[in-house]
Structures are given as structure tokens and as C-alpha cells.
Write a protein that holds these residues in place. Structure first.
Motif, PDB file in Angstrom:
ATOM      1  N   VAL A 277      34.073 -51.340   3.726  1.00  0.00           N
ATOM      2  CA  VAL A 277      35.454 -51.330   3.738  1.00  0.00           C
ATOM      3  C   VAL A 277      35.981 -51.916   2.205  1.00  0.00           C
ATOM      4  CG1 VAL A 277      37.239 -52.956   4.792  1.00  0.00           C
ATOM      5  CG2 VAL A 277      35.190 -52.401   6.109  1.00  0.00           C
ATOM      6  N   ASP A 278      36.937 -51.226   1.832  1.00  0.00           N
ATOM      7  CA  ASP A 278      37.427 -51.546   0.389  1.00  0.00           C
ATOM      8  C   ASP A 278      38.801 -52.152   0.706  1.00  0.00           C
ATOM      9  OD1 ASP A 278      35.792 -50.207  -1.370  1.00  0.00           O
ATOM     10  OD2 ASP A 278      36.451 -48.656  -0.380  1.00  0.00           O
ATOM     11  N   GLY A 279      39.329 -53.201  -0.130  1.00  0.00           N
ATOM     12  CA  GLY A 279      40.622 -53.958  -0.145  1.00  0.00           C
ATOM     13  C   GLY A 279      40.578 -55.072   0.757  1.00  0.00           C
ATOM     14  N   LEU A 280      39.766 -55.660   1.080  1.00  0.00           N
ATOM     15  CA  LEU A 280      39.586 -56.846   1.654  1.00  0.00           C
ATOM     16  C   LEU A 280      40.335 -58.052   0.739  1.00  0.00           C
ATOM     17  CD1 LEU A 280      36.147 -56.778   3.667  1.00  0.00           C
ATOM     18  CD2 LEU A 280      38.674 -56.565   4.507  1.00  0.00           C
ATOM     19  N   PRO A 281      40.471 -59.332   1.435  1.00  0.00           N
ATOM     20  CA  PRO A 281      41.212 -60.195   0.269  1.00  0.00           C
ATOM     21  C   PRO A 281      40.045 -60.616  -0.667  1.00  0.00           C
ATOM     22  CG  PRO A 281      41.750 -60.749   2.590  1.00  0.00           C
ATOM     23  CD  PRO A 281      40.731 -59.638   2.627  1.00  0.00           C
ATOM     24  N   ALA A 282      40.634 -60.835  -1.988  1.00  0.00           N
ATOM     25  CA  ALA A 282      39.949 -61.258  -2.984  1.00  0.00           C
ATOM     26  C   ALA A 282      39.023 -62.504  -2.857  1.00  0.00           C
ATOM     27  CB  ALA A 282      40.644 -61.378  -4.257  1.00  0.00           C
TER      28      ALA A 282
ATOM     29  N   PRO B  49      46.201 -55.718   4.261  1.00  0.00           N
ATOM     30  CA  PRO B  49      47.087 -54.557   3.270  1.00  0.00           C
ATOM     31  C   PRO B  49      46.060 -53.900   2.461  1.00  0.00           C
ATOM     32  CG  PRO B  49      48.289 -56.798   3.440  1.00  0.00           C
ATOM     33  CD  PRO B  49      46.932 -57.201   3.998  1.00  0.00           C
ATOM     34  N   GLY B  50      46.216 -52.733   2.528  1.00  0.00           N
ATOM     35  CA  GLY B  50      45.512 -51.731   1.599  1.00  0.00           C
ATOM     36  C   GLY B  50      43.922 -51.765   1.915  1.00  0.00           C
ATOM     37  N   ALA B  51      43.536 -52.151   3.055  1.00  0.00           N
ATOM     38  CA  ALA B  51      41.942 -52.251   3.561  1.00  0.00           C
ATOM     39  C   ALA B  51      41.996 -50.798   4.194  1.00  0.00           C
ATOM     40  CB  ALA B  51      41.865 -53.285   4.367  1.00  0.00           C
ATOM     41  N   GLN B  52      40.650 -50.247   3.514  1.00  0.00           N
ATOM     42  CA  GLN B  52      40.389 -48.979   4.080  1.00  0.00           C
ATOM     43  C   GLN B  52      38.793 -49.137   4.679  1.00  0.00           C
ATOM     44  OE1 GLN B  52      41.052 -46.096   1.100  1.00  0.00           O
ATOM     45  NE2 GLN B  52      43.119 -45.846   1.723  1.00  0.00           N
TER      46      GLN B  52
ATOM     47  N   VAL C 127      28.769 -50.322  21.214  1.00  0.00           N
ATOM     48  CA  VAL C 127      28.459 -49.272  20.243  1.00  0.00           C
ATOM     49  C   VAL C 127      27.276 -49.902  19.234  1.00  0.00           C
ATOM     50  CG1 VAL C 127      29.158 -48.380  18.102  1.00  0.00           C
ATOM     51  CG2 VAL C 127      30.538 -48.216  20.153  1.00  0.00           C
ATOM     52  N   ILE C 128      27.544 -51.052  18.891  1.00  0.00           N
ATOM     53  CA  ILE C 128      26.409 -51.977  17.969  1.00  0.00           C
ATOM     54  C   ILE C 128      25.449 -52.751  18.562  1.00  0.00           C
ATOM     55  CG2 ILE C 128      28.068 -51.690  16.154  1.00  0.00           C
ATOM     56  CD1 ILE C 128      28.043 -54.903  16.133  1.00  0.00           C
ATOM     57  N   LEU C 129      24.319 -53.021  18.145  1.00  0.00           N
ATOM     58  CA  LEU C 129      23.324 -54.245  18.688  1.00  0.00           C
ATOM     59  C   LEU C 129      24.080 -55.533  18.160  1.00  0.00           C
ATOM     60  CD1 LEU C 129      20.693 -54.191  20.387  1.00  0.00           C
ATOM     61  CD2 LEU C 129      19.599 -54.526  18.081  1.00  0.00           C
ATOM     62  N   ASN C 130      24.654 -56.072  19.234  1.00  0.00           N
ATOM     63  CA  ASN C 130      25.481 -57.373  18.646  1.00  0.00           C
ATOM     64  C   ASN C 130      24.584 -58.393  18.377  1.00  0.00           C
ATOM     65  OD1 ASN C 130      28.053 -56.495  19.481  1.00  0.00           O
ATOM     66  ND2 ASN C 130      27.452 -56.532  21.776  1.00  0.00           N
ATOM     67  N   ALA C 131      23.330 -58.445  18.936  1.00  0.00           N
ATOM     68  CA  ALA C 131      22.400 -59.660  18.466  1.00  0.00           C
ATOM     69  C   ALA C 131      21.902 -59.570  17.240  1.00  0.00           C
ATOM     70  CB  ALA C 131      21.635 -59.849  19.516  1.00  0.00           C
ATOM     71  N   ALA C 132      21.892 -58.162  16.618  1.00  0.00           N
ATOM     72  CA  ALA C 132      21.211 -58.124  15.199  1.00  0.00           C
ATOM     73  C   ALA C 132      22.013 -58.388  14.126  1.00  0.00           C
ATOM     74  CB  ALA C 132      21.010 -56.497  15.168  1.00  0.00           C
ATOM     75  N   LYS C 133      21.404 -59.184  13.247  1.00  0.00           N
ATOM     76  CA  LYS C 133      22.192 -59.531  11.991  1.00  0.00           C
ATOM     77  C   LYS C 133      22.171 -58.318  11.017  1.00  0.00           C
ATOM     78  CE  LYS C 133      21.879 -63.083   8.432  1.00  0.00           C
ATOM     79  NZ  LYS C 133      23.213 -63.285   8.617  1.00  0.00           N
ATOM     80  N   PRO C 134      23.528 -58.208  10.847  1.00  0.00           N
ATOM     81  CA  PRO C 134      23.869 -56.994   9.748  1.00  0.00           C
ATOM     82  C   PRO C 134      23.058 -57.190   8.332  1.00  0.00           C
ATOM     83  CG  PRO C 134      25.770 -57.625  11.017  1.00  0.00           C
ATOM     84  CD  PRO C 134      24.722 -58.418  11.228  1.00  0.00           C
ATOM     85  N   VAL C 135      22.714 -56.310   7.383  1.00  0.00           N
ATOM     86  CA  VAL C 135      22.523 -56.315   6.408  1.00  0.00           C
ATOM     87  C   VAL C 135      23.822 -56.049   5.342  1.00  0.00           C
ATOM     88  CG1 VAL C 135      21.026 -55.604   4.350  1.00  0.00           C
ATOM     89  CG2 VAL C 135      20.067 -55.389   6.919  1.00  0.00           C
ATOM     90  N   GLU C 136      24.173 -57.242   4.987  1.00  0.00           N
ATOM     91  CA  GLU C 136      25.532 -57.314   4.057  1.00  0.00           C
ATOM     92  C   GLU C 136      25.163 -57.174   2.390  1.00  0.00           C
ATOM     93  OE1 GLU C 136      28.699 -59.659   5.410  1.00  0.00           O
ATOM     94  OE2 GLU C 136      27.250 -60.693   6.698  1.00  0.00           O
ATOM     95  N   ARG C 137      26.238 -56.562   1.907  1.00  0.00           N
ATOM     96  CA  ARG C 137      26.256 -56.604   0.487  1.00  0.00           C
ATOM     97  C   ARG C 137      27.689 -56.438  -0.178  1.00  0.00           C
ATOM     98  NH1 ARG C 137      23.732 -51.896   1.132  1.00  0.00           N
ATOM     99  NH2 ARG C 137      24.784 -49.890   0.586  1.00  0.00           N
ATOM    100  N   TRP C 138      28.003 -57.063  -1.283  1.00  0.00           N
ATOM    101  CA  TRP C 138      29.069 -56.777  -2.095  1.00  0.00           C
ATOM    102  C   TRP C 138      28.855 -56.025  -3.182  1.00  0.00           C
ATOM    103  CZ3 TRP C 138      34.098 -58.045  -0.270  1.00  0.00           C
ATOM    104  CH2 TRP C 138      34.363 -58.924   0.603  1.00  0.00           C
ATOM    105  N   ASP C 139      29.777 -54.987  -3.417  1.00  0.00           N
ATOM    106  CA  ASP C 139      29.686 -54.347  -4.816  1.00  0.00           C
ATOM    107  C   ASP C 139      30.943 -54.500  -5.422  1.00  0.00           C
ATOM    108  OD1 ASP C 139      27.000 -53.396  -4.323  1.00  0.00           O
ATOM    109  OD2 ASP C 139      27.777 -51.754  -2.823  1.00  0.00           O
ATOM    110  N   GLY C 140      31.310 -55.353  -6.297  1.00  0.00           N
ATOM    111  CA  GLY C 140      32.654 -55.759  -6.706  1.00  0.00           C
ATOM    112  C   GLY C 140      33.447 -56.133  -5.280  1.00  0.00           C
ATOM    113  N   ALA C 141      34.564 -55.395  -5.193  1.00  0.00           N
ATOM    114  CA  ALA C 141      35.359 -55.513  -4.017  1.00  0.00           C
ATOM    115  C   ALA C 141      35.136 -54.921  -2.649  1.00  0.00           C
ATOM    116  CB  ALA C 141      36.946 -55.343  -4.477  1.00  0.00           C
ATOM    117  N   ARG C 142      33.884 -54.224  -2.755  1.00  0.00           N
ATOM    118  CA  ARG C 142      33.745 -53.168  -1.665  1.00  0.00           C
ATOM    119  C   ARG C 142      32.657 -54.062  -0.836  1.00  0.00           C
ATOM    120  NH1 ARG C 142      31.978 -47.388  -2.833  1.00  0.00           N
ATOM    121  NH2 ARG C 142      34.318 -47.224  -3.013  1.00  0.00           N
ATOM    122  N   TRP C 143      32.928 -54.060   0.351  1.00  0.00           N
ATOM    123  CA  TRP C 143      31.961 -54.773   1.366  1.00  0.00           C
ATOM    124  C   TRP C 143      31.208 -53.719   2.055  1.00  0.00           C
ATOM    125  CZ3 TRP C 143      31.965 -54.878   6.783  1.00  0.00           C
ATOM    126  CH2 TRP C 143      31.187 -55.812   7.414  1.00  0.00           C
TER     127      TRP C 143
END
Length: 713
Positions: A205-210, A184-187, A226-242
Motif C-alpha cells: 500500500v502506498d499513500g498511507l498517512p505520514a 486520500p491517494g492510498a493505492q 481468504v487469509i490466515l487470521n491468526a498468523a502474524k504478518p511479516v511487515e516492513r516500511w520502505d519509505g512511505a510504502r507499507w
């Protein structure tokens, strides 16, 4: 020569007994060595008109085996369900549970292990009047471990109206715990960025579960390629934004404006459904190449297109014509050609009948090749993963051919006369049209010869399947003309006919002698079916052939009186019916361990994952694309590939040996053959480390060719 038409008429009475057995429903459960698949239902309030219920395919995998999600990842195929329900009853979409990543070497697939439930919602109309809900399901799935096996099942289930269905309530409850739900509310939004290291899809993505914040999140796009499935994504959290930076696939096949996806936090069973809108323009398809991928991707055109550009239609026609000529030298064609030679001896000095027979034979061959090619192209256009020789991938077709050649052999030996079995009107009509026999001999020759691949045929047929239909059929017609050309020439030129001996008493001996190539073909077909269905299937076919032979003798032996024919004919019909009832289950089963013996002589079962894994480790791979029904394949296997010099060359260069067995239909092998620009076997491919474009060797292997190719590694 009046054999094929009459025997085909006799055999047609047996076809209704053979074919339904191979297509019979399996009930609610189908079990293979890899999975136990079951059609199940869930209706807490009972199966009641106007009320909803759920139907599902339940797949219990053996340890380490898996099937695939709707987006299978780098390889694989999703499970496909086709429902047949009463009028007014419709099944909804499959409710796919949250997948997991299944790494294999440098590849990553998306799928399921252990117990999988694939439910659909069903709503009974309020005016449903039947006493029970009859359900039919046709399912196809690809199950893999270190080898992939396409499987299928026909399921049936009858649910009484008013009765509850709760036997699998735990399975449906477990499925609800793993079902991704909209957040709900995820964009979600994404854009493509380019820099010195390549092109990347940046997903925000904004609005994921807290509760997810700060945790690693897996990204499963529903859009394939579309994506390179075997590649490990570079992830980060900026508050509630993933945010995740995901490399694009170097061979990207789509440029979607919206990517439906499932996100799942590490440790959770269920994911969240998010629609990711892609802002800005996409780069051209195939342009997403990093510097490290450029050299590899340059060698993957796909290969069929690359070869087609250099072959061209005129050269393909010429190759097909020469390949058809050489097809007469293939061992699989010898038995049918012996029938043609027998026909020549009957009319060697009647030029008119000889020429007419040659033209009829040519017409039968050419039209059969064109018809078979048209059927193949129509099935491929409908999504079927098929290649040249597909008819002998069906055990019922193999069984019918074995029965036909058995009857031909018995007829040549004089065990029975077809005219004693068929009605007089049919027999005399056939006698008035002997050219039909010649044409049907051509049809029979194509049925047996089509799975063989002679030199020059591989490239031309692979190219033909990339052409528009009309041009493709011209190539296949040239193949048929090439095969029939020697007999057409012999029919047209009197000098050839004069070389043949004059008719005489010797022809009776020659006719009897020709029975033995027929029985040799039966041995080969039984061996092929044994590879497809196991030793029980081979025994079932042999038992069926014995019963069929008894019936042919009982009804057709000139020595039997009408009374004997009635008595023993009745016994023969009953015996054949009982034999088919006993043989049916064995002929339907599949021999899953067909490749198990390859490890003993240094060969292992092929899979694209194994090839990629070996190449990533710096090893070359030699792949033998083969089938039990391919006589050329078996010849090469027992000569060149068994040669001590070839084995030493492989060992010296540490080449991994893999065998892709196409005896039964295999979607993964068909796809790889298509990528290589081939439509049938044999195909021999040498994959070099770091280069996905293999070197293709000729269909008739020589020791020098193989050792020379290996020496360049």
C-alpha cells in the motif's frame, strides 16, 4: 378414536393468544445477561422532512463479552439489522467502526467489546407528512466469551416530527472517532506468492498517512475466508510504502480480484479504508496448503461431503427406513403410539376399517415427514441455521404441544367431551370421517418423534440435506414409511388383529390408563421449556395449562348444565386470557445460564474456540451435542456417560468433556453439526489432537463403544 381432530379445533382458538406473545416487540431496549441493546437516534437539526438523521443499534457488552465485525474472522457471525420504515424512508448501509483483533487460543476473531454503535444514515423525503417517524428494527447478533450465544431483539421507536434527538450525541461522536475513512491517494495491490513454506498474499500500500510510517499496522480484510487470521504478518516500511506478507488460509473459500480492507496503525482508534487489487491468478481454492498444514487439512473435506461420497442415495434410503422402524422404540414416541394402540382396540375385528385406518396413519406420517423436511430445506436455503428437530427449539411450539397433550389426557380421563365444546356440525362431520383421526394421529406422532434420532438416522438425514430437493424428500419419505410400517403391517394382516383382545368393558379402563402417558409427555415438555426460558417460563406454562384445563372442564363436562357452562365458561375464558397476559413475558425470556451446571460434573460448555484450544495443547475433546427435548440424549447422559468406567477412561486420557446444548437455536452448533454431516442430535464426537476431523460414535451409546474409542488415544 376421535381425539386429535377435535382437540386441534379446540386448541386453535388458543393459538392466537399464545403465538403473538412470543413475537411481541420489546420496545427500544432489549437486555440479556450479556448485553444491553438499544435502538437510538441522532438528529441535531430535528426530525424534519428533507433533512438527514441517523439511527443506530447501541450494544453495551458485559465485561469480556464481544460481538463481531462484518468479517468475523475465524469464527462468529456479524450483527444483522433489518429495518421496517414508513414508505419513502430508507436506511443506508451499516457504518461499521474499526474492529479489533480478539485472539482466543489458536484463533483470531474481529469484533467489538465495551460499547458498540452501529449507525445507518436515513433521509426523510421532503413530502413526508406523518406526525411522527415510526421505526421498527429486527436485529440478530452473536455474543461470545468462552461460549457463544445467538441473541435477537425486536425494537421500536417513535420520533415526533420537528423534535431534536440528541440524547446519545456522545455515542455518535465516539463512533465518528472510530469510523474508518478512505485514505486520500492510498493505492493498494497484492499478489499471491508461493515458496517452500507455502503460499502468501503479499500486500503493498502506498499513500498511507505520514504519521503511520514505521508503526505496526493491522490488516482487516472485509472479504471472509481468504487469509490466515491468526498468523502474524511479516511487515516492513520502505519509505512511505507499507508491505505485509500474509499467509493464505489453508481452507480459503474465495479468490477475489479486489479486497476491500481496513488498515489501522497501532495506537489509533480509527483505521483507513483501502481497496487492494489482486494482480495475477489465484491458486485453486483449497490448494494453499503449507507442508505443516497439509496433514491437518487433508482431514477436513468438509466432513459431510466425505461421508456422503461413501453413503450413496440407496444406502441412505435403507438407513432411513431402518431408522424409522427403530424410531418406534424411542421413549418420546410412546405417548402418541398409545393413541394408535387405543384405536386398534376399537377396530381390531373390523378388517376393513383397520386397514383403512392403517393406510391413513401411514399417509399422515409420511406426508408430515416430507412437509417438515421441505420446510426445513426452504428455511436453510434462505440462510437459516436450522437442523432436524428445529420445531422444538421454539418455546411457543413447545407450549402448544404441552397444551394439546394436556387436553388429550383430560379427554381420556373423561374430564370433558370434545363434542360438548365444538359445534354439532363440526363434531358430526368428524364422526363421518374417522380416517381423518388416523391421519392426524400420524401428524401428531411426527411432531413429537421428529426431534428424536434413532440409530442409522443421523448419517442418512445429514446426507439427505446435501442432496437435490427431490432426492432428499425421498429419504425423508422412507423415514416416515419406516416409522409407520409396523402399524401398516398390523392393519393389513388378520393374524395380527386376531391377537388383540375383543372389545369389552376393559376398554374404558384402558382408555383412562392411556391418559397418564399424555401427562408424562406434558412433564417432559414443561422441562424442555424450562431449559429454554428458565424457571419462570416453566411456571408460566403450568399456570396456562391449569387455566386451559379449567376452561375445557367448564365448557365440555357432561355434568355441567347449559347455564353452568355459560357462567363458568365465561370465567374460564377471562381466566385464560389473564393467565396468558401474565405468562407472555416469562415465555419470551431466554435462560442464558443453561450450561452453567455442566462444570459441576466435569463438563464445560462447547465452543469451536475451546475445542481448537484444547487440540493445540495436545488434549483430546469429547463433545456431547445434546438438547433438553431429545429423550435419547437424556437417556445416554444418565446411563453410558454417567458410567464409572466411562468417567475413568476420560480421566485416564485427560479428555476434555464439552456439551453443546442445542435446546434453543444456536447457529454455531448448527454449523458444526452440518460440518459433521448431521442434522440433529444426539451426536457424539471425539476430537483428537492435531486432527480437526473427529470420530463420530453411534446415537445409542454403549460403555464398550466409548471406552474403546478413548483407549485408542
Amino acid at each position: 378414536m376421535r381425539l386429535p381432530l377435535r382437540l386441534a379445533a379446540l386448541l386453535s382458538s388458543c393459538l392466537p393468544l399464545l403465538m403473538p406473545a412470543a413475537a411481541a416487540a420489546q420496545g427500544a431496549v432489549v437486555t440479556t445477561p450479556q448485553v444491553r441493546a438499544e435502538l437510538v437516534a441522532h438528529a441535531l437539526e430535528g426530525v424534519v422532512p428533507g433533512k438527514p438523521l441517523q439511527l443506530a443499534l447501541r450494544i453495551a457488552h458485559q465485561p469480556h463479552w464481544h460481538t463481531y465485525w462484518k468479517n468475523p474472522g475465524d469464527s462468529g457471525l456479524p450483527t444483522n439489522l433489518t429495518w421496517t420504515l414508513p414508505a419513502g424512508v430508507q436506511a443506508g448501509d451499516v457504518q461499521w467502526p474499526t474492529p479489533k483483533k480478539l485472539p482466543l487460543g489458536p484463533l483470531v476473531n474481529f469484533g467489538y467489546e465495551d460499547v458498540l454503535l452501529l449507525p445507518v444514515n436515513v433521509q426523510l423525503p421532503a413530502d413526508f407528512k406523518a406526525p411522527a417517524l415510526d421505526i421498527q428494527l429486527a436485529a440478530e447478533w452473536l455474543v461470545c466469551k468462552d461460549v457463544c450465544i445467538p441473541e435477537s431483539g425486536e425494537f421500536s421507536l417513535k420520533l415526533p416530527i420537528g423534535a431534536a434527538a440528541t440524547a446519545h450525541a456522545d455515542d455518535f461522536a465516539n463512533h465518528r472517532d472510530t469510523l474508518p475513512v478512505p485514505a486520500p491517494g492510498a493505492q493498494g495491490r497484492a499478489e499471491v506468492r508461493s515458496d517452500a513454506s507455502g503460499q502468501t498474499l503479499v500486500v503493498t500500500v502506498d499513500g498511507l498517512p505520514a504519521a503511520w510510517q514505521g508503526r505496526e499496522v493491522a490488516f482487516f480484510p472485509e472479504t471472509v475466508g481468504v487469509i490466515l487470521n491468526a498468523a502474524k504478518p511479516v511487515e516492513r516500511w520502505d519509505g512511505a510504502r507499507w508491505t505485509a506478507e500474509v499467509p493464505l488460509d489453508p481452507q480459503r473459500s474465495d479468490s477475489p480480484d479486489l479486497i476491500p480492507a481496513v488498515l489501522v496503525a497501532r495506537g489509533d482508534l480509527a483505521g483507513a479504508q483501502v481497496a487492494v487489487a489482486v494482480a495475477g491468478p489465484w491458486p485453486a481454492v483449497g490448494a494453499a496448503l503449507t507442508s505443516s498444514h497439509a496433514e491437518v487439512a487433508a482431514n477436513v473435506p468438509p466432513l459431510a461431503t466425505a461421508e456422503a461420497s461413501t453413503l450413496g442415495l440407496p444406502l441412505a434410503i435403507a438407513f432411513a427406513l431402518v431408522g424409522g422402524l427403530l424410531l418406534n422404540l424411542m421413549p418420546c414416541v410412546f405417548p402418541v403410539l398409545s393413541l394408535k394402540v387405543l384405536g386398534f382396540t376399537h377396530h381390531a375385528h373390523d378388517r376393513g376399517r383397520l386397514l383403512a385406518g392403517g393406510l391413513a396413519y401411514t399417509g399422515g406420517v409420511v406426508l408430515s415427514f416430507v412437509a417438515l423436511a421441505a420446510l426445513l430445506m426452504a428455511l436453510r436455503a434462505g440462510g437459516e441455521q436450522l437442523g432436524w428437530g428445529f420445531q422444538l427449539q421454539s418455546p411457543p411450539v413447545v407450549a402448544v404441544l404441552a397444551a394439546l397433550f394436556t387436553l388429550i389426557g383430560l379427554n381420556l380421563l373423561g374430564v370433558f367431551e370434545v363434542g360438548s365444546v365444538l359445534p354439532d356440525r363440526v363434531a358430526t362431520a368428524q364422526a363421518r370421517h374417522p380416517l381423518v383421526d388416523s391421519a392426524l394421529t400420524g401428524v401428531l406422532a411426527v411432531a413429537v418423534a421428529a426431534p428424536c434420532t434413532a440409530p442409522f438416522m443421523g448419517a442418512s438425514l445429514g446426507f439427505a440435506l446435501t442432496l437435490p430437493a427431490a432426492q432428499a424428500l425421498v429419504v425423508f419419505a422412507a423415514l416416515g414409511l419406516g416409522m409407520a410400517l409396523p402399524y401398516l403391517a398390523a392393519s393389513a394382516f388378520p393374524a395380527v388383529a386376531r391377537l388383540l383382545p375383543r372389545p369389552g368393558a376393559w376398554m374404558a379402563t384402558f382408555k383412562t390408563l392411556m391418559a397418564f402417558p399424555m401427562f408424562g409427555t406434558v412433564v417432559w415438555l414443561v422441562w424442555v421449556l424450562g431449559h429454554q426460558t428458565g424457571i419462570d417460563g416453566a411456571a408460566a406454562l403450568l399456570g396456562t395449562l391449569v387455566a386451559l384445563s379449567f376452561l375445557a372442564w367448564a365448557l365440555g363436562s357432561p355434568a355441567n348444565s347449559p347455564r353452568v357452562k355459560r357462567v363458568w365458561g365465561t370465567v374460564g375464558v377471562l381466566l385464560l386470557g389473564l393467565t396468558l397476559a401474565w405468562a407472555g413475558p416469562a415465555l419470551r425470556q431466554e435462560a442464558m445460564a443453561a450450561n452453567a451446571s455442566t462444570a459441576a460434573d466435569g463438563w464445560e460448555a462447547w465452543s469451536p474456540e475451546r475445542v481448537a484450544e484444547a487440540q493445540a495443547q495436545g488434549q483430546a475433546v469429547f463433545v456431547d451435542f445434546t438438547a433438553a427435548w431429545c429423550v435419547t440424549c437424556q437417556y445416554n447422559k444418565r446411563t453410558t456417560l454417567a458410567d464409572a468406567a466411562v468417567k475413568a477412561a476420560f480421566a485416564d486420557k485427560r479428555v476434555r468433556l464439552m456439551r453443546a446444548d442445542w435446546t434453543r437455536r444456536d447457529a454455531a452448533i448448527t454449523a458444526e453439526l452440518t460440518r459433521l454431516g448431521r442434522s440433529g442430535v444426539p451426536v457424539y464426537a471425539l476430537y483428537r489432537p492435531g486432527n480437526p476431523a473427529p470420530q463420530l460414535l453411534s446415537e445409542i451409546l454403549s460403555v464398550d463403544e466409548v471406552t474403546g474409542a478413548v483407549a485408542t488415544l
